[in-house]
Design an enzyme around this catalytic site. Structure first.
Site, PDB file in Angstrom:
ATOM      1  N   VAL A  54       9.141  -4.727   0.953  1.00 44.18           N
ATOM      2  CA  VAL A  54       8.841  -5.969   0.238  1.00 44.18           C
ATOM      3  C   VAL A  54       9.892  -6.301  -0.821  1.00 44.18           C
ATOM      4  CG1 VAL A  54       7.404  -5.127  -1.670  1.00 44.18           C
ATOM      5  CG2 VAL A  54       6.840  -7.275  -0.569  1.00 44.18           C
TER       6      VAL A  54
ATOM      7  N   GLY B 113       6.594   2.763   2.484  1.00 45.53           N
ATOM      8  CA  GLY B 113       7.316   1.911   3.427  1.00 45.53           C
ATOM      9  C   GLY B 113       7.127   0.437   3.141  1.00 45.53           C
ATOM     10  N   GLU B 114       5.892   0.047   2.832  1.00 41.65           N
ATOM     11  CA  GLU B 114       5.638  -1.359   2.503  1.00 41.65           C
ATOM     12  C   GLU B 114       6.330  -1.744   1.201  1.00 41.65           C
ATOM     13  OE1 GLU B 114       1.470  -2.167   2.431  1.00 41.65           O
ATOM     14  OE2 GLU B 114       1.202  -1.668   4.538  1.00 41.65           O
ATOM     15  N   THR B 115       6.346  -0.836   0.243  1.00 39.52           N
ATOM     16  CA  THR B 115       7.015  -1.120  -1.033  1.00 39.52           C
ATOM     17  C   THR B 115       8.499  -1.346  -0.815  1.00 39.52           C
ATOM     18  OG1 THR B 115       5.387   0.251  -2.170  1.00 39.52           O
ATOM     19  CG2 THR B 115       7.391  -0.260  -3.367  1.00 39.52           C
TER      20      THR B 115
ATOM     21  N   VAL C 229       0.819  -1.205   0.000  1.00 41.32           N
ATOM     22  CA  VAL C 229       0.000   0.000   0.000  1.00 41.32           C
ATOM     23  C   VAL C 229       0.856   1.259   0.000  1.00 41.32           C
ATOM     24  CG1 VAL C 229      -1.767   1.284   1.252  1.00 41.32           C
ATOM     25  CG2 VAL C 229      -1.919  -1.196   1.113  1.00 41.32           C
TER      26      VAL C 229
END
Length: 91
Positions: free
Chosen positions: A62, A57-59, A54
């Protein structure tokens, strides 16, 4: 009872939230893609792993996961989707 109230509130406020998002200039580019109305033409099959991140930070978090999965599963293809423009730039 709380579940019903939540759903009613969501249905009532969804058009307002949608209008607010369309009014903001920074939210308009790629809006239909981000909400899932338009999908890019992707070669998705049984050996495709789709990961959705989303935020920025998540990108960023991952990316090591995808690298590790690619080493273990070299025959698979990967699709990484994101919601934010900054996340898209990182990808």
């Amino acid at each position: 009872m709380g579940f019903v109230m939540y759903n009613v509130l969501l249905i009532v406020t969804a058009p307002i939230i949608l209008c607010m998002l369309l009014v903001k200039k920074r939210c308009r580019p790629g809006f239909l893609y981000r909400i899932g109305c338009c999908m890019p033409n992707l070669p998705i099959n049984k050996s495709t792993i789709w990961i959705h991140a989303v935020s920025l930070g998540e990108t960023a978090a991952v990316v090591p996961l995808i690298r590790a999965l690619h080493q273990r599963l070299p025959h698979c293809s990967f699709v990484l989707s994101t919601v934010t423009e900054t996340g898209k730039e990182v990808v």
